[in-house]
Design a protein around this motif. Structure first.
Motif, PDB file in Angstrom:
ATOM      1  N   LYS A  85      33.660  46.008  55.000  1.00  0.00           N
ATOM      2  CA  LYS A  85      33.808  45.190  53.810  1.00  0.00           C
ATOM      3  C   LYS A  85      34.880  45.811  52.914  1.00  0.00           C
ATOM      4  O   LYS A  85      34.864  47.019  52.669  1.00  0.00           O
ATOM      5  CB  LYS A  85      32.472  45.144  53.090  1.00  0.00           C
ATOM      6  CG  LYS A  85      32.454  44.168  51.985  1.00  0.00           C
ATOM      7  CD  LYS A  85      31.062  43.798  51.554  1.00  0.00           C
ATOM      8  CE  LYS A  85      31.254  42.793  50.429  1.00  0.00           C
ATOM      9  NZ  LYS A  85      30.128  42.605  49.592  1.00  0.00           N
ATOM     10  N   ILE A 119      36.647  46.056  49.275  1.00  0.00           N
ATOM     11  CA  ILE A 119      36.392  45.766  47.859  1.00  0.00           C
ATOM     12  C   ILE A 119      37.555  46.289  47.020  1.00  0.00           C
ATOM     13  O   ILE A 119      37.988  47.431  47.176  1.00  0.00           O
ATOM     14  CB  ILE A 119      35.088  46.436  47.373  1.00  0.00           C
ATOM     15  CG1 ILE A 119      33.899  45.935  48.207  1.00  0.00           C
ATOM     16  CG2 ILE A 119      34.852  46.166  45.877  1.00  0.00           C
ATOM     17  CD1 ILE A 119      32.582  46.639  47.875  1.00  0.00           C
ATOM     18  N   HIS A 132      32.374  50.297  54.093  1.00  0.00           N
ATOM     19  CA  HIS A 132      33.012  49.734  52.896  1.00  0.00           C
ATOM     20  C   HIS A 132      34.288  50.511  52.596  1.00  0.00           C
ATOM     21  O   HIS A 132      34.280  51.745  52.619  1.00  0.00           O
ATOM     22  CB  HIS A 132      32.095  49.858  51.671  1.00  0.00           C
ATOM     23  CG  HIS A 132      30.868  49.006  51.753  1.00  0.00           C
ATOM     24  ND1 HIS A 132      29.839  49.270  52.620  1.00  0.00           N
ATOM     25  CD2 HIS A 132      30.518  47.882  51.072  1.00  0.00           C
ATOM     26  CE1 HIS A 132      28.900  48.338  52.472  1.00  0.00           C
ATOM     27  NE2 HIS A 132      29.287  47.490  51.551  1.00  0.00           N
ATOM     28  N   SER A 187      40.046  35.503  52.374  1.00  0.00           N
ATOM     29  CA  SER A 187      38.767  35.670  51.668  1.00  0.00           C
ATOM     30  C   SER A 187      37.810  36.626  52.376  1.00  0.00           C
ATOM     31  O   SER A 187      36.594  36.516  52.220  1.00  0.00           O
ATOM     32  CB  SER A 187      38.103  34.315  51.430  1.00  0.00           C
ATOM     33  OG  SER A 187      38.970  33.510  50.670  1.00  0.00           O
ATOM     34  N   LEU A 229      36.317  43.003  42.263  1.00  0.00           N
ATOM     35  CA  LEU A 229      35.432  43.181  41.108  1.00  0.00           C
ATOM     36  C   LEU A 229      36.306  43.322  39.865  1.00  0.00           C
ATOM     37  O   LEU A 229      37.314  44.027  39.879  1.00  0.00           O
ATOM     38  CB  LEU A 229      34.549  44.414  41.300  1.00  0.00           C
ATOM     39  CG  LEU A 229      33.669  44.384  42.553  1.00  0.00           C
ATOM     40  CD1 LEU A 229      32.793  45.637  42.620  1.00  0.00           C
ATOM     41  CD2 LEU A 229      32.791  43.136  42.597  1.00  0.00           C
ATOM     42  N   VAL A 275      43.148  36.701  43.746  1.00  0.00           N
ATOM     43  CA  VAL A 275      42.539  36.293  45.018  1.00  0.00           C
ATOM     44  C   VAL A 275      43.510  35.422  45.803  1.00  0.00           C
ATOM     45  O   VAL A 275      43.726  35.624  47.009  1.00  0.00           O
ATOM     46  CB  VAL A 275      41.212  35.533  44.766  1.00  0.00           C
ATOM     47  CG1 VAL A 275      40.660  34.958  46.059  1.00  0.00           C
ATOM     48  CG2 VAL A 275      40.195  36.457  44.121  1.00  0.00           C
ATOM     49  N   GLU A 286      36.513  41.291  48.634  1.00  0.00           N
ATOM     50  CA  GLU A 286      35.904  40.943  47.355  1.00  0.00           C
ATOM     51  C   GLU A 286      36.651  41.699  46.249  1.00  0.00           C
ATOM     52  O   GLU A 286      37.051  42.848  46.460  1.00  0.00           O
ATOM     53  CB  GLU A 286      34.437  41.370  47.369  1.00  0.00           C
ATOM     54  CG  GLU A 286      33.673  40.935  46.154  1.00  0.00           C
ATOM     55  CD  GLU A 286      32.201  41.354  46.209  1.00  0.00           C
ATOM     56  OE1 GLU A 286      31.511  41.092  45.230  1.00  0.00           O
ATOM     57  OE2 GLU A 286      31.765  41.956  47.205  1.00  0.00           O
TER      58      GLU A 286
END
Ligand SMILES: *Cc1c(COP(=O)(O)O)cnc(C)c1O
Length: 299
Positions: A189, A191, A166, A216, A221, A203, A219
């Protein structure tokens, strides 16, 4: 700029300090330069190369009175021997912010325009009159664009990041996050923690910088904004002080303090699985803390 630009950065580990079962390492881009925040160097690099290649003499960019991007652009342009011009949002305050004072010291000429005029990003007439348009190179606000994304890719490509599952970073314009997503390996991943409140269109803006197969792939938050851009609470400042006491890692209240807080919160909620390895990108921004009252932070 080449002499100041050392893309290999130190990595500090938080897990032994805080007893986390998960690996949480910090990529210290804040150590790249004492004043200029880390990710800004990466984002500006290819814009300045392009300006040099095109024989431009002036670098023009946009930002608010507390913008890290404005100071970084002033410093980077100076390193390249180019003069910089800052178009600043809002009327000139009687006392310049520390960020703008630094920009002026670094040779940037400032032009203040109304918030309405700023929205259109129109070059003020005073600039067109003083500088020949074909010698001015325009860097978009926050370095948002393909050159900014390409530079930000190097944050991962030039550092040893392959082992992490991550990769987490603060998000403003999303340019840095796009670079991280573009450089990420298939098992990683990405973030982003938004420093702005309810800025859901980010986004689309990140996706616009990414090739089709990477769209995409990240992610964002949104719950760690502490009231919105440049807002803060006592809880955030206490967290930043405690983080510093335990780890000696300073953070800023606009971006990285919130991002670190978010990561601690995710760990607390068991968001990560056993064996996950987290790389937290410290994007810098420490100079912005000078707008807080003296003594609020212990560093
Ligand atoms: C500018 C800045 C960001 C935001 O970067 P974007 O590429 O605009 O998303 C994050 N952290 C710090 C410290 C910054 O100064």
């Amino acid at each position: 700029m080449t002499s100041l630009f050392n893309p290999v950065c130190r990595i500090d580990s938080l897990s032994p300090v805080f007893g986390f079962a998960t690996v949480v390492d910090v990529l210290r881009l804040d150590l790249l330069h004492p004043v200029v925040s880390g990710n800004k160097w990466f984002k500006l690099k290819y814009y300045l190369d392009d300006a040099e290649k095109k024989g431009k003499k002036f670098i023009l960019t946009f930002g608010g009175a507390y913008s890290n991007h404005i100071v970084a652009t002033a410093a980077a342009a100076k390193c390249k021997g180019l003069k910089s011009i800052g178009v600043i949002r809002g009327q000139k305050a009687p006392a310049l912010s520390y960020s703008l004072q630094d920009a002026v010291k670094l040779g940037m000429e400032l032009f203040f325009i109304s918030r309405e005029a700023y929205k259109g990003k129109r070059i003020p007439d005073a600039i067109s009159a003083a500088y020949p348009a074909n010698e001015v190179y325009i860097v978009p606000e926050g370095g948002y664009g393909d050159h900014g994304m390409s530079g930000a890719k190097e944050i991962l490509l030039k550092n040893d990041a392959a082992a992490y599952t991550h990769i987490i970073s603060a998000v403003g314009t999303g340019t840095t996050l796009a670079g991280l997503a573009a450089a990420a390996l298939p098992h990683q991943k990405i973030i982003g923690m938004s420093a702005l409140k309810n800025n859901f269109s980010i986004v689309t803006e990140v996706n616009a910088l990414l090739p089709a197969q990477k769209k995409s792939s990240f992610e964002i938050l949104y719950h760690f904004h502490f009231g919105g851009y440049a807002r803060y609470t006592d809880e955030l400042l206490l967290f930043m002080n405690n983080l510093y006491s335990a780890s000696r890692i300073p953070t800023d209240f606009v971006y990285t303090g919130k991002t670190f807080y978010g990561v601690f919160e995710l760990l607390h909620r068991n968001y990560f699985a056993a064996g996950d390895k987290i790389l937290l990108v410290h994007t810098g921004g420490l100079q912005g803390n000078r707008s807080l009252n003296d003594g609020v932070l212990i560093f």
